[in-house]
Design an enzyme around this catalytic site. Structure first.
Site, short mmCIF file in Angstrom:
data_model
loop_
_atom_site.label_atom_id
_atom_site.label_comp_id
_atom_site.label_asym_id
_atom_site.label_seq_id
_atom_site.Cartn_x
_atom_site.Cartn_y
_atom_site.Cartn_z
N LYS B 77 44.27 29.04 39.57
CA LYS B 77 42.82 28.99 39.41
C LYS B 77 42.31 27.66 39.94
CE LYS B 77 39.36 29.63 35.70
NZ LYS B 77 39.18 29.82 34.25
N SER B 152 36.35 33.89 33.21
CA SER B 152 36.13 33.22 34.48
C SER B 152 37.35 33.26 35.41
CB SER B 152 35.75 31.77 34.23
OG SER B 152 36.80 31.07 33.59
N SER B 176 38.49 33.51 28.98
CA SER B 176 38.55 33.49 30.44
C SER B 176 39.89 33.90 31.04
CB SER B 176 38.17 32.11 30.97
OG SER B 176 36.77 31.98 31.00
#
Lengths: 96, 485
Positions: B77, B152, B176
């Site tokens: 990420k 996310s 997330s």
């Protein structure tokens, strides 16, 4: 919860955000709505309950006060929009 | 190649049945083919990826011991620092910023010979539930490209779902990792607060943030968690609780289980199909002898309010560092220092990040601190106490991960409050610091993945992994793969 444009301008200054008029308008409405929802919290009785800042009780995390080498300053300075002679460069801070 | 698990790849590379370079070539080719359609990556780092594979082959050739993740491609990420690579946080404000060090989790991956393929898309600064808040583009759900992958950590979830990498790293502040895992039909684990070092993870809400793994099966998830966990002198909130050998724990099985089904998670607002699939998952454990108990977490209904005060408050402080001085975007319009701050931040941050900074600044401002911030911290205590009481009765809880399957791109963007409410089942876990995990448990009529959530006692990730492994031994949901076009 009613929020005024003046409230939004005050908070924006505290947060160091220059907002456009359109943004101020949107945020006045959206934050009002979100805060209205959040206000439901008033219905929960938490009198006498201690606050939690951190999920687990932490013991003081102390380590030896020793310096160590980090990545070279040049590689860090390279990320700055403006730098000069090993310093970050900013606008004039003191007027006059 | 993309069907191989991380454990299989590492074993084959270790036994020299396949070279790391062959693995890397296959995965890079597939990533380049799939990415234009799914928009998983902010950047594919093909050259360093291939170079690290070559270096690993050289190490093996010259007698070096291959690490636990030898030759395994991992997607990261883009809110974690990889030395020399840009960290964007999917924000314009970090324009041009290159990390000057590795996050601790990244350092550990490299030490175990993982191959880092690239940086995945996210909601700007991890604020959001769909990747639609990315300043660059929206990632597509591999099961239906008209839908969001969740957020996310949507890019990292989609990467594993589409077989682009067998493993990826995400971060979870309010769901997330778990919500995109459920939307994309993969396993996603938010470890106990402090299990994994946060050093080198760009801070959103420091008392809630935690790095965690995505994988398709429990064995792979256990492997990655074993590698990234542990005390780190660079993160004073990391725990010195010993790291168990999670892979070895899986071999032992669950033992007798007492599981709780909290009624508050099955109340109104939950999609009927999801309810049915999650309760069917509970039955799988019950049939195997687990004792199922009804439990209650009475303050769960306050979790959204508490979270949307505390997380933005912490964010407003953490994001003060983005000021146009030391890195990232600087306005061209400023006449003085104050204007430089205010305009750089206004130009650099997207609408959701501004909304949360404003919300947090408001909650912390004079006159509102007691009513909002302090009150929320007190109710946080009540939420923690609910879990403590539940875990005296049962070993773990089973709940839905998200109230609906993946929604359509654009469906919730006009109403931020609606987007916040989709976090209802995941956020209390972060507030209490306990571990949480999403496990795929079927598909909706529209063939969209559904996940159930396991919530465990602090530092009992091994038990949760055992549960996931057992569930996956009884079901085949995790073996289904999304359509390729």
């Amino acid at each position: 919860m009613a929020l005024t444009k003046k409230d939004v301008e005050h908070v924006a200054r505290l947060a160091r955000l220059s907002l456009t008029d359109k943004e101020k308008e949107n945020l006045t409405e959206q934050l009002g709505k979100i805060l209205g929802y959040i206000e439901k919290l008033n219905e929960t009785d938490a009198a006498g309950v201690p606050p939690t800042a951190h999920p687990f009780a932490v013991t003081p995390a102390l380590r030896e006060d020793k310096t160590f080498r980090w990545s070279p300053a040049e590689s860090i300075l390279k990320n700055a929009p403006e730098h000069e002679e090993g310093f970050f460069k900013v606008k004039k801070v003191i007027e006059g | 190649m993309s069907a191989l698990s991380a454990c299989e790849i590492a074993a084959k590379v270790r036994k020299k049945e396949i070279s790391a370079l062959e693995v890397a070539k296959g995965f890079l080719e597939n990533a380049k083919k799939q990415d234009p359609r799914l928009k998983v990556f902010i950047k594919i780092h093909g050259d360093p990826f291939m170079a690290s594979a070559e270096a690993l082959d050289e190490k093996i050739r010259t007698g070096g011991a291959p690490g636990r993740l030898a030759g395994v491609p991992v997607a990261i990420k883009d809110n974690m620092n990889v030395d020399g690579w840009e960290t964007t946080c999917a924000s314009k404000i970090l324009e041009g910023f290159k990390a000057t060090y590795d996050a601790t989790a990244i350092k550990k991956l490299k030490a175990e010979d993982a191959l880092l393929l690239g940086k995945t898309n996210l909601d700007e600064f991890a604020m959001g539930s769909s990747t639609e808040n990315s300043a660059f583009f929206t990632t597509k759900n591999p099961w239906d490209i008209s839908r969001v992958p969740g957020g996310s950590s949507g890019g990292s979830a989609a990467a594993v779902a589409a077989g682009i990498t067998p493993l990826s790293l995400g971060s979870d502040t309010g769901g997330s990792i778990r919500q995109p895992a459920s939307f994309c039909g993969v396993l996603g684990l938010k470890p106990t607060y402090g299990r994994v070092s946060r050093f080198g993870l760009v801070a959103f809400a420091s008392s809630l943030d935690q790095i965690g793994p995505f994988a398709r099966d429990a064995q792979d998830l256990a492997l990655l968690l074993s590698v990234i966990s542990g005390k780190d002198p660079m993160d004073s909130t990391s725990s010195d609780e010993p790291v168990p050998d999670y892979a070895a724990a899986l071999a032992k099985g669950t033992g007798p289980l007492k599981l709780g089904v909290p009624k508050e998670y099955f109340a109104k607002g939950l999609d009927a199909e999801i309810k049915e699939k999650v309760l069917a998952a509970v039955k799988v454990f019950e049939k195997a002898g687990a004792k199922i108990e009804d439990v209650s977490l009475p303050h769960m209904s306050s979790a959204i309010e508490v979270y949307y005060i505390l997380a933005p408050s912490e964010a407003s402080a953490n994001l003060a560092r983005f000021d146009g001085i030391r890195y990232g975007h600087r306005t061209k319009e400023a006449k003085n220092l104050l204007e430089l701050y205010e305009k750089s931040r206004d130009e650099g941050f997207g609408p959701e990040v501004k909304r949360r900074i404003m919300l947090g600044t408001y909650a912390l401002s004079s006159g509102y601190y007691d009513a909002f911030y302090l009150k929320a911290q007190k109710v946080r205590t009540l939420i923690c106490q609910d879990f403590e009481a539940a875990f005296k009765k049962v070993d773990a809880l089973i709940t839905p991960t998200a109230p609906t399957p993946a929604f359509k791109i654009g469906d919730k963007t006009s109403d931020p409050l609606q987007m916040y409410l989709s976090d209802v089942y995941t956020i209390s876990c972060n507030l209490a610091g306990i571990p949480g995990m999403s496990v795929p448990c079927g598909f909706s009529k529209e063939k969209l993945p559904v996940g159930f959530q396991i919530l465990g006692r602090p530092f009992e990730e091994a038990r949760m992994l055992q549960m996931a492994a057992f569930y996956q031994s009884q079901t085949a949901w995790h073996k289904e793969t999304p359509p390729l076009n």
